[in-house]
Design a protein around this motif. Structure first.
Motif, short mmCIF file in Angstrom:
data_model
loop_
_atom_site.label_atom_id
_atom_site.label_comp_id
_atom_site.label_asym_id
_atom_site.label_seq_id
_atom_site.Cartn_x
_atom_site.Cartn_y
_atom_site.Cartn_z
N SER A 102 -3.10 -4.12 -12.24
CA SER A 102 -4.30 -4.08 -11.40
C SER A 102 -4.46 -5.42 -10.70
O SER A 102 -4.10 -6.47 -11.24
CB SER A 102 -5.54 -3.76 -12.24
N ALA A 103 -5.02 -5.37 -9.50
CA ALA A 103 -5.24 -6.59 -8.73
C ALA A 103 -6.29 -7.45 -9.40
O ALA A 103 -7.19 -6.96 -10.08
CB ALA A 103 -5.68 -6.22 -7.31
N GLY A 104 -6.15 -8.75 -9.23
CA GLY A 104 -7.12 -9.68 -9.78
C GLY A 104 -6.45 -10.74 -10.63
O GLY A 104 -5.23 -10.83 -10.70
N THR A 105 -7.28 -11.55 -11.28
CA THR A 105 -6.80 -12.61 -12.15
C THR A 105 -6.80 -12.12 -13.59
O THR A 105 -7.77 -11.53 -14.04
CB THR A 105 -7.70 -13.85 -12.01
N HIS A 106 -5.70 -12.38 -14.28
CA HIS A 106 -5.54 -11.89 -15.65
C HIS A 106 -5.06 -13.01 -16.56
O HIS A 106 -4.23 -13.82 -16.17
CB HIS A 106 -4.50 -10.76 -15.69
N ILE A 164 -1.73 -9.49 -6.56
CA ILE A 164 -2.15 -8.96 -5.26
C ILE A 164 -1.30 -7.73 -4.99
O ILE A 164 -0.07 -7.79 -5.01
CB ILE A 164 -1.96 -10.00 -4.14
N LEU A 165 -1.96 -6.59 -4.75
CA LEU A 165 -1.27 -5.32 -4.44
C LEU A 165 -1.52 -4.99 -2.98
O LEU A 165 -2.63 -5.11 -2.49
CB LEU A 165 -1.80 -4.20 -5.33
N ARG A 166 -0.47 -4.52 -2.31
CA ARG A 166 -0.60 -4.22 -0.88
C ARG A 166 0.16 -2.93 -0.55
O ARG A 166 1.29 -2.75 -1.00
CB ARG A 166 -0.03 -5.38 -0.08
N HIS A 167 -0.46 -2.05 0.21
CA HIS A 167 0.14 -0.81 0.76
C HIS A 167 0.48 0.24 -0.30
O HIS A 167 1.27 1.15 -0.01
CB HIS A 167 1.39 -1.10 1.59
N PHE A 168 -0.08 0.17 -1.49
CA PHE A 168 0.19 1.21 -2.48
C PHE A 168 -0.46 2.53 -2.08
O PHE A 168 0.08 3.59 -2.37
CB PHE A 168 -0.28 0.78 -3.88
N ASP A 169 -1.59 2.48 -1.39
CA ASP A 169 -2.26 3.70 -0.96
C ASP A 169 -1.42 4.49 0.04
O ASP A 169 -1.47 5.71 0.08
CB ASP A 169 -3.64 3.39 -0.38
N LYS A 170 -0.59 3.83 0.84
CA LYS A 170 0.28 4.51 1.80
C LYS A 170 1.40 5.30 1.12
O LYS A 170 1.98 6.19 1.71
CB LYS A 170 0.89 3.50 2.76
#
Length: 178
Positions: A102-106, A164-170
């Motif tokens: 998941s996106a964010g700081t962990h 950081i996650l990008r374009h997974f929804d596509k």
């Protein structure tokens, strides 16, 4: 293609029996993943804390991936070593942990272990140093044959990772947060 960017640091380690520690790390990922930028392996410096139980490395991590799916999600593999006063490095533990999805700081704590060996190996390790090590390093993070090994728990490697996650929804991948 969907993208995953991992930015953070290997903070340090705690709960190991001795000080003067360093860490070798690698990131493993599936065949459907492509490394765009960054290093997929590295090594920290040696930290020998005088008054604290925790070793601090603050080793930077900056890795950028492209993928068409989530199969083969990246995971960190670490090896922690102790450097004795004669300059010999002794394996103190293997460990692995998955990169958060998941996106964010962990904050990620990677628990380590090492093979115990026979009684003869343990006596030799006590007097001479060294100890049993894996011939096939993939056993540390694949798991199938690892469960047949006799091991002991060692310390914990601490990481701070920003994802950081990008374009997974596509590509039809939805991340739901609770």
């Amino acid at each position: 293609m969907a993208e995953v960017h991992i930015i953070g640091q290997i903070v340090g380690a705690s709960h190991f029996p001795k000080h003067s520690l360093f860490c070798k790390w690698q990131i493993h990922y599936g065949n459907g993943w492509r490394l765009i930028s960054g290093l997929k392996e590295g090594q920290t410096h040696v930290d020998n804390p005088q008054y604290d139980e925790k070793a601090y490395w603050s080793h930077p991590v900056d890795i950028h991936f492209a993928t068409k799916g989530i199969q083969g999600w990246p995971k960190f593999h670490v090896q922690v070593y102790h450097l004795d006063h004669w300059g010999r490095s002794e394996l103190y533990g293997y460990g692995f942990c998955h990169v958060p999805a998941s996106a964010g700081t962990h904050i990620v704590d990677c628990v380590t272990w090492r093979p115990v060996g026979t009684l003869r190996d343990q006596i030799r390790q006590y007097f001479v140093g060294g100890g049993p090590q894996l011939k096939n390093i993939e056993l540390a993070y694949c798991g199938y044959d690892r469960y047949r090994l006799q091991t002991e728990t060692m310390g914990i490697v601490h990481m701070e990772l920003g994802i950081i996650l990008r374009h997974f929804d596509k590509f039809g991948v939805e991340f739901k947060f609770m």
